[in-house]
Design a protein around this motif. Structure first.
Motif, PDB file in Angstrom:
ATOM      1  N   LYS A  48     -20.078  -5.303  -7.583  1.00  0.00           N
ATOM      2  CA  LYS A  48     -19.284  -5.000  -7.380  1.00  0.00           C
ATOM      3  C   LYS A  48     -18.743  -4.532  -8.540  1.00  0.00           C
ATOM      4  CE  LYS A  48     -15.791  -5.233  -5.038  1.00  0.00           C
ATOM      5  NZ  LYS A  48     -14.519  -5.395  -4.141  1.00  0.00           N
ATOM      6  N   ALA A  49     -18.257  -5.909  -9.043  1.00  0.00           N
ATOM      7  CA  ALA A  49     -17.921  -5.992 -10.815  1.00  0.00           C
ATOM      8  C   ALA A  49     -18.385  -5.631 -12.256  1.00  0.00           C
ATOM      9  CB  ALA A  49     -16.895  -7.150 -11.095  1.00  0.00           C
ATOM     10  N   LYS A  50     -19.490  -5.580 -12.044  1.00  0.00           N
ATOM     11  CA  LYS A  50     -20.350  -4.738 -12.931  1.00  0.00           C
ATOM     12  C   LYS A  50     -20.667  -3.340 -12.661  1.00  0.00           C
ATOM     13  CE  LYS A  50     -23.278  -8.530 -13.136  1.00  0.00           C
ATOM     14  NZ  LYS A  50     -25.720  -9.628 -12.580  1.00  0.00           N
ATOM     15  N   SER A  51     -20.789  -3.141 -11.802  1.00  0.00           N
ATOM     16  CA  SER A  51     -21.089  -1.619 -11.315  1.00  0.00           C
ATOM     17  C   SER A  51     -19.521  -0.913 -10.862  1.00  0.00           C
ATOM     18  CB  SER A  51     -21.477  -0.752 -10.679  1.00  0.00           C
ATOM     19  OG  SER A  51     -20.768  -1.165  -8.754  1.00  0.00           O
ATOM     20  N   ARG A  52     -18.838  -1.441 -11.089  1.00  0.00           N
ATOM     21  CA  ARG A  52     -16.907  -0.094 -10.810  1.00  0.00           C
ATOM     22  C   ARG A  52     -15.442  -1.042 -11.878  1.00  0.00           C
ATOM     23  NH1 ARG A  52     -14.968  -0.786  -4.828  1.00  0.00           N
ATOM     24  NH2 ARG A  52     -13.510   0.250  -6.203  1.00  0.00           N
ATOM     25  N   LEU A  53     -16.139  -1.789 -12.579  1.00  0.00           N
ATOM     26  CA  LEU A  53     -15.269  -2.822 -13.460  1.00  0.00           C
ATOM     27  C   LEU A  53     -15.910  -2.278 -14.918  1.00  0.00           C
ATOM     28  CD1 LEU A  53     -13.442  -5.272 -12.346  1.00  0.00           C
ATOM     29  CD2 LEU A  53     -12.989  -3.213 -11.816  1.00  0.00           C
ATOM     30  N   GLY A  54     -17.273  -1.838 -14.686  1.00  0.00           N
ATOM     31  CA  GLY A  54     -17.860  -2.287 -16.365  1.00  0.00           C
ATOM     32  C   GLY A  54     -18.175  -3.342 -16.774  1.00  0.00           C
ATOM     33  N   TRP A  55     -17.465  -4.758 -16.081  1.00  0.00           N
ATOM     34  CA  TRP A  55     -17.746  -6.313 -16.307  1.00  0.00           C
ATOM     35  C   TRP A  55     -18.534  -6.644 -16.421  1.00  0.00           C
ATOM     36  CZ3 TRP A  55     -19.386 -10.686 -13.960  1.00  0.00           C
ATOM     37  CH2 TRP A  55     -18.696 -11.975 -14.166  1.00  0.00           C
ATOM     38  N   ALA A  92       1.097  -1.279  -0.020  1.00  0.00           N
ATOM     39  CA  ALA A  92      -0.037  -0.419   0.045  1.00  0.00           C
ATOM     40  C   ALA A  92       1.093   1.210   0.065  1.00  0.00           C
ATOM     41  CB  ALA A  92      -1.057   0.015   1.413  1.00  0.00           C
ATOM     42  N   ASN A  93       2.056   1.149   0.570  1.00  0.00           N
ATOM     43  CA  ASN A  93       3.044   2.451   1.013  1.00  0.00           C
ATOM     44  C   ASN A  93       3.792   2.592  -0.742  1.00  0.00           C
ATOM     45  OD1 ASN A  93       1.409   3.008   2.861  1.00  0.00           O
ATOM     46  ND2 ASN A  93       2.941   1.376   4.195  1.00  0.00           N
ATOM     47  N   ASN A  94       4.030   1.512  -1.167  1.00  0.00           N
ATOM     48  CA  ASN A  94       4.997   1.302  -2.427  1.00  0.00           C
ATOM     49  C   ASN A  94       4.905   1.576  -3.785  1.00  0.00           C
ATOM     50  OD1 ASN A  94       4.760  -1.186  -2.957  1.00  0.00           O
ATOM     51  ND2 ASN A  94       6.199  -1.518  -1.822  1.00  0.00           N
ATOM     52  N   GLY A  95       3.278   1.840  -4.084  1.00  0.00           N
ATOM     53  CA  GLY A  95       2.995   2.043  -5.136  1.00  0.00           C
ATOM     54  C   GLY A  95       2.402   0.438  -6.598  1.00  0.00           C
ATOM     55  N   VAL A  96       2.439  -0.821  -5.129  1.00  0.00           N
ATOM     56  CA  VAL A  96       2.014  -1.376  -5.747  1.00  0.00           C
ATOM     57  C   VAL A  96       0.428  -2.055  -5.755  1.00  0.00           C
ATOM     58  CG1 VAL A  96       2.129  -3.746  -5.838  1.00  0.00           C
ATOM     59  CG2 VAL A  96       4.717  -2.929  -5.937  1.00  0.00           C
ATOM     60  N   GLN A  97       0.017  -2.178  -6.923  1.00  0.00           N
ATOM     61  CA  GLN A  97      -1.563  -2.949  -6.586  1.00  0.00           C
ATOM     62  C   GLN A  97      -1.513  -3.900  -7.249  1.00  0.00           C
ATOM     63  OE1 GLN A  97      -2.486   0.397  -5.521  1.00  0.00           O
ATOM     64  NE2 GLN A  97      -0.716   1.519  -6.457  1.00  0.00           N
ATOM     65  N   LEU A  98      -1.984  -4.420  -5.673  1.00  0.00           N
ATOM     66  CA  LEU A  98      -2.695  -5.846  -5.552  1.00  0.00           C
ATOM     67  C   LEU A  98      -4.157  -6.161  -5.218  1.00  0.00           C
ATOM     68  CD1 LEU A  98      -1.636  -8.953  -4.664  1.00  0.00           C
ATOM     69  CD2 LEU A  98      -1.497  -8.214  -2.075  1.00  0.00           C
ATOM     70  N   ALA A  99      -5.022  -6.909  -6.264  1.00  0.00           N
ATOM     71  CA  ALA A  99      -6.172  -7.421  -5.828  1.00  0.00           C
ATOM     72  C   ALA A  99      -6.284  -8.790  -6.124  1.00  0.00           C
ATOM     73  CB  ALA A  99      -7.023  -6.768  -6.474  1.00  0.00           C
ATOM     74  N   GLU A 109      -4.492   1.522 -14.781  1.00  0.00           N
ATOM     75  CA  GLU A 109      -4.761   3.103 -14.818  1.00  0.00           C
ATOM     76  C   GLU A 109      -4.652   3.616 -14.210  1.00  0.00           C
ATOM     77  OE1 GLU A 109      -6.608   1.692 -18.856  1.00  0.00           O
ATOM     78  OE2 GLU A 109      -7.985   2.076 -17.317  1.00  0.00           O
ATOM     79  N   ASN A 110      -5.444   2.901 -12.710  1.00  0.00           N
ATOM     80  CA  ASN A 110      -5.998   3.914 -11.484  1.00  0.00           C
ATOM     81  C   ASN A 110      -5.896   3.886  -9.718  1.00  0.00           C
ATOM     82  OD1 ASN A 110      -8.676   5.722 -12.923  1.00  0.00           O
ATOM     83  ND2 ASN A 110      -8.159   2.991 -13.413  1.00  0.00           N
ATOM     84  N   GLN A 111      -4.501   3.212 -10.509  1.00  0.00           N
ATOM     85  CA  GLN A 111      -4.079   3.111  -8.612  1.00  0.00           C
ATOM     86  C   GLN A 111      -4.529   2.196  -7.554  1.00  0.00           C
ATOM     87  OE1 GLN A 111      -0.326   4.182  -8.292  1.00  0.00           O
ATOM     88  NE2 GLN A 111      -0.934   4.127 -11.114  1.00  0.00           N
ATOM     89  N   ASP A 112      -4.963   2.846  -6.987  1.00  0.00           N
ATOM     90  CA  ASP A 112      -5.042   2.038  -4.867  1.00  0.00           C
ATOM     91  C   ASP A 112      -6.794   1.855  -5.383  1.00  0.00           C
ATOM     92  OD1 ASP A 112      -5.175   4.375  -4.616  1.00  0.00           O
ATOM     93  OD2 ASP A 112      -4.905   4.435  -2.912  1.00  0.00           O
ATOM     94  N   LEU A 133      -9.616  -7.712 -17.476  1.00  0.00           N
ATOM     95  CA  LEU A 133      -9.711  -5.975 -16.648  1.00  0.00           C
ATOM     96  C   LEU A 133      -9.537  -5.241 -15.675  1.00  0.00           C
ATOM     97  CD1 LEU A 133     -11.772  -3.525 -18.273  1.00  0.00           C
ATOM     98  CD2 LEU A 133     -13.413  -5.541 -17.006  1.00  0.00           C
ATOM     99  N   LEU A 134      -9.571  -6.678 -14.372  1.00  0.00           N
ATOM    100  CA  LEU A 134      -8.879  -5.519 -13.392  1.00  0.00           C
ATOM    101  C   LEU A 134      -7.868  -5.609 -13.342  1.00  0.00           C
ATOM    102  CD1 LEU A 134     -10.034  -5.570 -10.214  1.00  0.00           C
ATOM    103  CD2 LEU A 134      -9.323  -8.421 -10.171  1.00  0.00           C
ATOM    104  N   ALA A 135      -6.434  -5.959 -13.446  1.00  0.00           N
ATOM    105  CA  ALA A 135      -4.905  -5.507 -14.137  1.00  0.00           C
ATOM    106  C   ALA A 135      -5.266  -4.213 -14.551  1.00  0.00           C
ATOM    107  CB  ALA A 135      -4.525  -6.661 -14.717  1.00  0.00           C
ATOM    108  N   GLN A 136      -5.570  -3.717 -15.621  1.00  0.00           N
ATOM    109  CA  GLN A 136      -5.433  -3.176 -16.251  1.00  0.00           C
ATOM    110  C   GLN A 136      -5.990  -1.394 -15.784  1.00  0.00           C
ATOM    111  OE1 GLN A 136      -7.301  -3.142 -20.045  1.00  0.00           O
ATOM    112  NE2 GLN A 136      -8.708  -1.149 -20.130  1.00  0.00           N
ATOM    113  N   LYS A 137      -7.252  -2.257 -14.797  1.00  0.00           N
ATOM    114  CA  LYS A 137      -8.262  -0.966 -13.765  1.00  0.00           C
ATOM    115  C   LYS A 137      -7.210  -0.630 -13.103  1.00  0.00           C
ATOM    116  CE  LYS A 137     -12.018  -0.424 -16.011  1.00  0.00           C
ATOM    117  NZ  LYS A 137     -12.448   0.879 -16.044  1.00  0.00           N
ATOM    118  N   LEU A 138      -6.134  -1.427 -12.167  1.00  0.00           N
ATOM    119  CA  LEU A 138      -5.108  -1.566 -10.904  1.00  0.00           C
ATOM    120  C   LEU A 138      -4.528  -0.365 -11.842  1.00  0.00           C
ATOM    121  CD1 LEU A 138      -5.829  -4.949 -10.202  1.00  0.00           C
ATOM    122  CD2 LEU A 138      -5.498  -2.907  -8.537  1.00  0.00           C
TER     123      LEU A 138
END
Length: 362
Positions: free
Chosen positions: A308-315, A182-189, A251-254, A244-249
Protein backbone atom coordinates in the motif's frame (compact mmCIF):
# COMPACT_ATOMS: atom_id res chain seq x y z
CA UNK A 1 15.39 15.50 -0.66
CA UNK A 2 13.16 15.48 -3.71
CA UNK A 3 14.29 11.97 -4.73
CA UNK A 4 12.67 10.71 -1.54
CA UNK A 5 9.44 12.49 -2.39
CA UNK A 6 10.02 14.99 0.44
CA UNK A 7 9.33 18.61 -0.48
CA UNK A 8 11.24 21.43 1.16
CA UNK A 9 8.57 23.91 0.08
CA UNK A 10 6.04 21.93 2.12
CA UNK A 11 8.21 21.48 5.21
CA UNK A 12 9.94 24.85 5.33
CA UNK A 13 8.67 26.66 8.42
CA UNK A 14 6.26 23.89 9.43
CA UNK A 15 5.98 23.59 13.21
CA UNK A 16 6.48 19.91 14.08
CA UNK A 17 6.04 18.48 17.57
CA UNK A 18 8.17 15.33 17.66
CA UNK A 19 7.78 13.09 20.71
CA UNK A 20 10.60 10.73 21.59
CA UNK A 21 13.18 12.97 19.93
CA UNK A 22 15.97 11.83 22.29
CA UNK A 23 15.57 8.25 21.09
CA UNK A 24 17.23 6.46 18.20
CA UNK A 25 14.53 6.87 15.52
CA UNK A 26 13.45 10.21 16.97
CA UNK A 27 16.99 11.57 16.58
CA UNK A 28 17.19 10.61 12.91
CA UNK A 29 13.70 12.05 12.33
CA UNK A 30 14.77 15.32 14.01
CA UNK A 31 17.79 15.56 11.72
CA UNK A 32 15.83 14.90 8.53
CA UNK A 33 13.09 17.37 9.46
CA UNK A 34 15.58 20.14 10.22
CA UNK A 35 17.32 19.46 6.91
CA UNK A 36 13.93 20.00 5.25
CA UNK A 37 13.53 23.34 7.01
CA UNK A 38 10.93 22.34 9.59
CA UNK A 39 10.81 24.01 13.01
CA UNK A 40 10.99 21.02 15.37
CA UNK A 41 10.13 21.01 19.06
CA UNK A 42 10.93 17.77 20.88
CA UNK A 43 8.92 16.28 23.74
CA UNK A 44 10.64 13.43 25.53
CA UNK A 45 12.12 12.13 28.73
CA UNK A 46 15.58 13.60 29.35
CA UNK A 47 18.40 12.02 27.33
CA UNK A 48 20.14 9.04 28.92
CA UNK A 49 23.39 7.19 28.31
CA UNK A 50 21.55 5.31 25.55
CA UNK A 51 20.78 8.55 23.67
CA UNK A 52 23.89 8.10 21.54
CA UNK A 53 22.58 9.56 18.29
CA UNK A 54 20.94 12.52 20.02
CA UNK A 55 24.16 13.46 21.79
CA UNK A 56 26.64 12.59 19.03
CA UNK A 57 24.84 14.63 16.40
CA UNK A 58 23.95 17.51 18.74
CA UNK A 59 20.22 17.34 18.06
CA UNK A 60 19.36 19.52 21.07
CA UNK A 61 21.19 22.47 19.51
CA UNK A 62 19.81 21.91 16.01
CA UNK A 63 16.07 21.94 16.73
CA UNK A 64 13.83 24.80 17.84
CA UNK A 65 13.47 23.53 21.39
CA UNK A 66 12.98 20.61 23.76
CA UNK A 67 10.64 19.84 26.63
CA UNK A 68 11.77 17.02 28.89
CA UNK A 69 8.64 15.56 30.40
CA UNK A 70 6.54 12.40 30.50
CA UNK A 71 3.70 11.80 28.04
CA UNK A 72 1.81 9.99 30.81
CA UNK A 73 1.07 13.53 32.08
CA UNK A 74 -1.86 14.94 30.12
CA UNK A 75 -1.25 18.46 31.42
CA UNK A 76 2.38 18.38 30.26
CA UNK A 77 1.31 17.37 26.75
CA UNK A 78 -1.32 20.10 26.66
CA UNK A 79 1.03 22.79 27.99
CA UNK A 80 3.64 22.03 25.31
CA UNK A 81 1.09 22.09 22.49
CA UNK A 82 -0.58 25.30 23.66
CA UNK A 83 2.79 27.04 23.82
CA UNK A 84 4.39 25.65 20.64
CA UNK A 85 1.21 25.49 18.53
CA UNK A 86 2.36 22.69 16.19
CA UNK A 87 1.01 22.18 12.70
CA UNK A 88 2.10 18.53 12.67
CA UNK A 89 2.62 15.96 15.43
CA UNK A 90 4.92 12.99 14.87
CA UNK A 91 4.47 10.69 17.86
CA UNK A 92 7.41 8.34 18.40
CA UNK A 93 7.78 8.28 22.21
CA UNK A 94 7.24 4.76 23.56
CA UNK A 95 8.37 1.94 25.77
CA UNK A 96 9.72 -0.01 22.82
CA UNK A 97 11.22 -3.24 24.19
CA UNK A 98 9.42 -6.57 24.43
CA UNK A 99 11.51 -7.94 27.31
CA UNK A 100 11.09 -4.76 29.36
CA UNK A 101 7.34 -5.09 28.92
CA UNK A 102 7.48 -8.45 30.72
CA UNK A 103 9.41 -7.01 33.65
CA UNK A 104 7.43 -3.76 33.81
CA UNK A 105 4.04 -4.20 32.12
CA UNK A 106 2.32 -1.35 33.96
CA UNK A 107 4.85 1.22 32.76
CA UNK A 108 4.53 -0.18 29.23
CA UNK A 109 0.76 0.29 29.23
CA UNK A 110 0.99 3.72 30.85
CA UNK A 111 3.39 5.01 28.19
CA UNK A 112 2.06 3.20 25.12
CA UNK A 113 -1.67 3.41 25.87
CA UNK A 114 -2.37 6.26 28.29
CA UNK A 115 0.42 8.31 26.69
CA UNK A 116 -1.23 8.03 23.28
CA UNK A 117 -4.63 8.97 24.70
CA UNK A 118 -3.09 11.97 26.48
CA UNK A 119 -1.39 13.15 23.31
CA UNK A 120 -4.48 12.82 21.13
CA UNK A 121 -6.75 14.44 23.69
CA UNK A 122 -4.35 17.36 24.06
CA UNK A 123 -4.15 17.70 20.27
CA UNK A 124 -7.94 17.88 20.19
CA UNK A 125 -7.76 21.05 22.27
CA UNK A 126 -5.21 22.89 20.08
CA UNK A 127 -6.54 24.40 16.86
CA UNK A 128 -3.15 24.65 15.14
CA UNK A 129 -2.80 20.84 14.85
CA UNK A 130 -3.73 19.60 11.38
CA UNK A 131 -1.74 16.37 10.96
CA UNK A 132 -0.86 13.55 13.38
CA UNK A 133 1.23 10.45 12.64
CA UNK A 134 1.26 7.92 15.46
CA UNK A 135 4.17 5.49 15.07
CA UNK A 136 3.33 2.05 16.45
CA UNK A 137 5.02 -1.21 15.38
CA UNK A 138 4.76 -4.31 13.20
CA UNK A 139 4.17 -6.25 16.43
CA UNK A 140 0.66 -4.75 16.75
CA UNK A 141 -0.66 -7.59 14.57
CA UNK A 142 -2.09 -10.78 16.02
CA UNK A 143 0.83 -13.03 15.16
CA UNK A 144 -0.23 -16.35 13.64
CA UNK A 145 3.37 -17.39 12.90
CA UNK A 146 2.48 -17.82 9.26
CA UNK A 147 4.70 -17.34 6.19
CA UNK A 148 2.69 -14.52 4.64
CA UNK A 149 3.48 -10.85 5.30
CA UNK A 150 0.89 -8.95 7.34
CA UNK A 151 -1.24 -6.32 5.63
CA UNK A 152 -2.85 -3.29 7.24
CA UNK A 153 -6.28 -4.96 7.33
CA UNK A 154 -5.07 -7.96 9.38
CA UNK A 155 -6.35 -8.48 12.93
CA UNK A 156 -4.59 -6.64 15.74
CA UNK A 157 -3.42 -8.40 18.88
CA UNK A 158 -0.37 -9.20 20.94
CA UNK A 159 0.89 -12.01 23.16
CA UNK A 160 3.24 -9.86 25.24
CA UNK A 161 2.48 -6.54 27.00
CA UNK A 162 4.49 -4.50 24.48
CA UNK A 163 2.73 -5.90 21.42
CA UNK A 164 -0.71 -5.66 22.97
CA UNK A 165 -0.05 -2.10 24.14
CA UNK A 166 0.74 -1.11 20.57
CA UNK A 167 -2.42 -2.80 19.31
CA UNK A 168 -4.27 -0.69 21.89
CA UNK A 169 -2.53 2.43 20.55
CA UNK A 170 -3.82 1.58 17.08
CA UNK A 171 -7.38 1.15 18.37
CA UNK A 172 -7.25 4.41 20.33
CA UNK A 173 -5.98 6.23 17.25
CA UNK A 174 -8.82 4.85 15.12
CA UNK A 175 -11.37 5.84 17.76
CA UNK A 176 -10.08 9.43 17.98
CA UNK A 177 -9.94 9.67 14.20
CA UNK A 178 -13.52 8.48 13.77
CA UNK A 179 -15.04 10.19 16.82
CA UNK A 180 -13.31 13.56 16.81
CA UNK A 181 -10.78 14.33 14.09
CA UNK A 182 -12.66 13.20 10.98
CA UNK A 183 -15.11 16.10 11.27
CA UNK A 184 -12.76 18.95 12.18
CA UNK A 185 -10.01 18.81 9.56
CA UNK A 186 -7.33 16.94 11.54
CA UNK A 187 -5.71 14.08 9.62
CA UNK A 188 -4.54 11.13 11.73
CA UNK A 189 -2.63 8.09 10.46
CA UNK A 190 -0.68 5.28 12.11
CA UNK A 191 2.62 3.86 10.90
CA UNK A 192 3.93 0.32 11.47
CA UNK A 193 7.57 -0.55 10.81
CA UNK A 194 9.78 -3.59 11.32
CA UNK A 195 13.04 -4.16 13.18
CA UNK A 196 15.08 -1.02 12.63
CA UNK A 197 18.88 -0.82 12.59
CA UNK A 198 21.26 2.08 12.05
CA UNK A 199 23.88 4.28 13.62
CA UNK A 200 23.33 5.63 17.11
CA UNK A 201 21.14 2.92 18.64
CA UNK A 202 22.61 1.78 21.94
CA UNK A 203 19.51 0.39 23.69
CA UNK A 204 19.75 -2.82 25.65
CA UNK A 205 17.95 -5.91 24.32
CA UNK A 206 18.30 -4.75 20.71
CA UNK A 207 20.28 -7.02 18.46
CA UNK A 208 22.87 -4.74 16.85
CA UNK A 209 23.74 -2.81 20.06
CA UNK A 210 24.04 -6.11 21.95
CA UNK A 211 26.35 -7.50 19.26
CA UNK A 212 28.52 -4.39 19.24
CA UNK A 213 28.81 -4.32 23.03
CA UNK A 214 30.01 -7.93 22.98
CA UNK A 215 32.50 -7.25 20.20
CA UNK A 216 33.86 -4.20 22.01
CA UNK A 217 34.34 -6.29 25.18
CA UNK A 218 35.81 -9.25 23.24
CA UNK A 219 33.03 -11.47 24.56
CA UNK A 220 31.11 -14.26 22.83
CA UNK A 221 27.85 -12.84 21.47
CA UNK A 222 24.86 -14.33 23.28
CA UNK A 223 21.84 -14.76 20.98
CA UNK A 224 18.45 -15.68 22.42
CA UNK A 225 16.53 -16.78 19.32
CA UNK A 226 18.80 -17.31 16.29
CA UNK A 227 16.06 -18.84 14.14
CA UNK A 228 13.55 -15.99 14.61
CA UNK A 229 12.83 -14.12 11.37
CA UNK A 230 12.25 -10.36 11.34
CA UNK A 231 11.75 -7.60 8.71
CA UNK A 232 15.09 -5.79 9.10
CA UNK A 233 15.52 -2.30 7.67
CA UNK A 234 17.76 0.73 8.02
CA UNK A 235 16.33 3.51 10.20
CA UNK A 236 16.15 5.88 7.22
CA UNK A 237 13.57 3.64 5.55
CA UNK A 238 10.72 4.04 8.06
CA UNK A 239 11.67 7.58 9.09
CA UNK A 240 11.40 8.66 5.46
CA UNK A 241 8.05 6.87 5.34
CA UNK A 242 6.74 8.66 8.44
CA UNK A 243 7.73 12.08 7.12
CA UNK A 244 6.35 11.34 3.65
CA UNK A 245 3.08 10.15 5.20
CA UNK A 246 2.76 13.35 7.23
CA UNK A 247 3.40 15.37 4.07
CA UNK A 248 0.74 13.46 2.14
CA UNK A 249 -1.73 14.00 4.97
CA UNK A 250 -1.02 17.72 4.90
CA UNK A 251 -1.39 17.93 1.13
CA UNK A 252 -4.34 15.60 0.52
CA UNK A 253 -6.56 15.86 3.58
CA UNK A 254 -8.25 12.60 4.65
CA UNK A 255 -7.20 10.43 1.69
CA UNK A 256 -4.31 8.99 3.71
CA UNK A 257 -5.83 8.96 7.23
CA UNK A 258 -5.42 5.25 7.94
CA UNK A 259 -2.81 2.63 8.91
CA UNK A 260 0.41 2.13 6.91
CA UNK A 261 3.15 -0.51 6.86
CA UNK A 262 6.76 0.45 6.15
CA UNK A 263 8.76 -2.75 5.82
CA UNK A 264 11.62 -4.16 3.73
CA UNK A 265 11.35 -6.42 0.71
CA UNK A 266 10.43 -9.98 1.67
CA UNK A 267 13.91 -11.33 0.89
CA UNK A 268 15.29 -8.95 3.53
CA UNK A 269 13.42 -10.78 6.28
CA UNK A 270 16.44 -12.57 7.75
CA UNK A 271 16.89 -14.81 10.75
CA UNK A 272 18.63 -13.39 13.79
CA UNK A 273 21.46 -15.90 13.33
CA UNK A 274 22.06 -14.73 9.76
CA UNK A 275 22.23 -11.11 10.91
CA UNK A 276 24.79 -11.92 13.61
CA UNK A 277 26.92 -13.92 11.18
CA UNK A 278 26.89 -11.08 8.65
CA UNK A 279 27.93 -8.52 11.31
CA UNK A 280 30.83 -10.77 12.33
CA UNK A 281 31.82 -11.03 8.66
CA UNK A 282 31.72 -7.24 8.21
CA UNK A 283 33.74 -6.53 11.34
CA UNK A 284 35.96 -9.59 10.82
CA UNK A 285 35.73 -10.59 14.45
CA UNK A 286 33.44 -12.21 16.98
CA UNK A 287 31.55 -15.46 17.48
CA UNK A 288 28.18 -16.29 18.96
CA UNK A 289 26.24 -18.94 20.83
CA UNK A 290 22.78 -19.46 22.29
CA UNK A 291 22.45 -19.61 26.11
CA UNK A 292 20.31 -22.41 27.55
CA UNK A 293 18.00 -20.35 29.76
CA UNK A 294 14.28 -19.74 29.99
CA UNK A 295 13.15 -16.93 27.70
CA UNK A 296 9.84 -15.04 27.66
CA UNK A 297 7.72 -15.61 24.58
CA UNK A 298 8.62 -13.63 21.46
CA UNK A 299 7.23 -14.14 17.96
CA UNK A 300 9.46 -16.34 15.83
CA UNK A 301 8.18 -15.30 12.38
CA UNK A 302 7.07 -11.82 11.34
CA UNK A 303 6.93 -10.12 7.93
CA UNK A 304 5.25 -6.96 6.63
CA UNK A 305 3.46 -6.27 3.35
CA UNK A 306 4.19 -2.67 2.31
CA UNK A 307 2.36 -2.79 -1.02
CA UNK A 308 0.00 0.00 0.00
CA UNK A 309 2.80 2.44 0.89
CA UNK A 310 4.56 1.63 -2.37
CA UNK A 311 1.52 2.10 -4.59
CA UNK A 312 -0.22 5.01 -2.87
CA UNK A 313 2.57 6.97 -1.17
CA UNK A 314 5.35 6.28 -3.67
CA UNK A 315 7.56 5.06 -0.82
CA UNK A 316 10.06 2.28 -1.54
CA UNK A 317 12.83 0.62 0.51
CA UNK A 318 16.19 1.67 -0.94
CA UNK A 319 18.85 -0.24 1.01
CA UNK A 320 18.68 -4.03 1.31
CA UNK A 321 19.62 -5.58 4.63
CA UNK A 322 23.24 -6.19 3.61
CA UNK A 323 23.69 -2.51 2.74
CA UNK A 324 21.83 -1.47 5.90
CA UNK A 325 24.23 -3.51 8.05
CA UNK A 326 27.26 -2.01 6.29
CA UNK A 327 25.97 1.53 6.82
CA UNK A 328 25.19 0.78 10.46
CA UNK A 329 28.64 -0.62 11.24
CA UNK A 330 30.24 2.24 9.32
CA UNK A 331 28.43 4.78 11.55
CA UNK A 332 29.69 3.13 14.74
CA UNK A 333 33.23 2.88 13.40
CA UNK A 334 33.25 6.57 12.50
CA UNK A 335 31.90 7.42 15.94
CA UNK A 336 34.66 5.46 17.68
CA UNK A 337 37.21 7.24 15.47
CA UNK A 338 36.05 10.63 16.73
CA UNK A 339 34.57 11.84 13.43
CA UNK A 340 32.04 14.68 13.25
CA UNK A 341 28.87 12.58 13.53
CA UNK A 342 26.54 15.36 12.44
CA UNK A 343 28.38 15.69 9.15
CA UNK A 344 28.64 11.93 8.72
CA UNK A 345 24.94 11.39 9.49
CA UNK A 346 23.99 14.04 6.93
CA UNK A 347 26.29 12.27 4.46
CA UNK A 348 24.49 8.97 5.05
CA UNK A 349 21.13 10.64 4.45
CA UNK A 350 22.37 12.06 1.17
CA UNK A 351 23.83 8.67 0.18
CA UNK A 352 20.49 7.08 0.96
CA UNK A 353 18.68 9.59 -1.25
CA UNK A 354 21.16 9.28 -4.10
CA UNK A 355 21.54 5.48 -4.03
CA UNK A 356 22.37 4.74 -7.66
CA UNK A 357 21.33 1.09 -7.63
CA UNK A 358 17.89 1.97 -6.26
CA UNK A 359 17.35 4.73 -8.79
CA UNK A 360 18.31 2.39 -11.63
CA UNK A 361 15.89 -0.28 -10.32
CA UNK A 362 13.13 2.27 -10.11
Amino acid sequence: MEKLGLKEDFWSGKRVLLTGHTGFKGGWASLMLTMLGAKVHGLSLPPTEDSVFYKSVGIENRIAGSTYTDITSYQSCLDVMEEFKPDIILHMAAQALVRVSYSNPLETYMVNVIGVANLLEAARQVESVKVIVNVTTDKCYKNNEWLWPYRENEALGGHDPYSSSKACAEIISAAYRDSFFANNGVQLATARAGNVIGGGDWSKDRLIPDILRSLEANEIISIRSPSSIRPWQHVLEPVTGYILLAQKLGENQDVFSEAWNFGPEENDCWSVGKIVTRVCDITQKGSWDTPVIDQPHEASLLKLDSSKAKSRLGWMPRWNVSEALKKTIEWYQKSLSGDDMYEFSVTQIMEYQADREFNERK
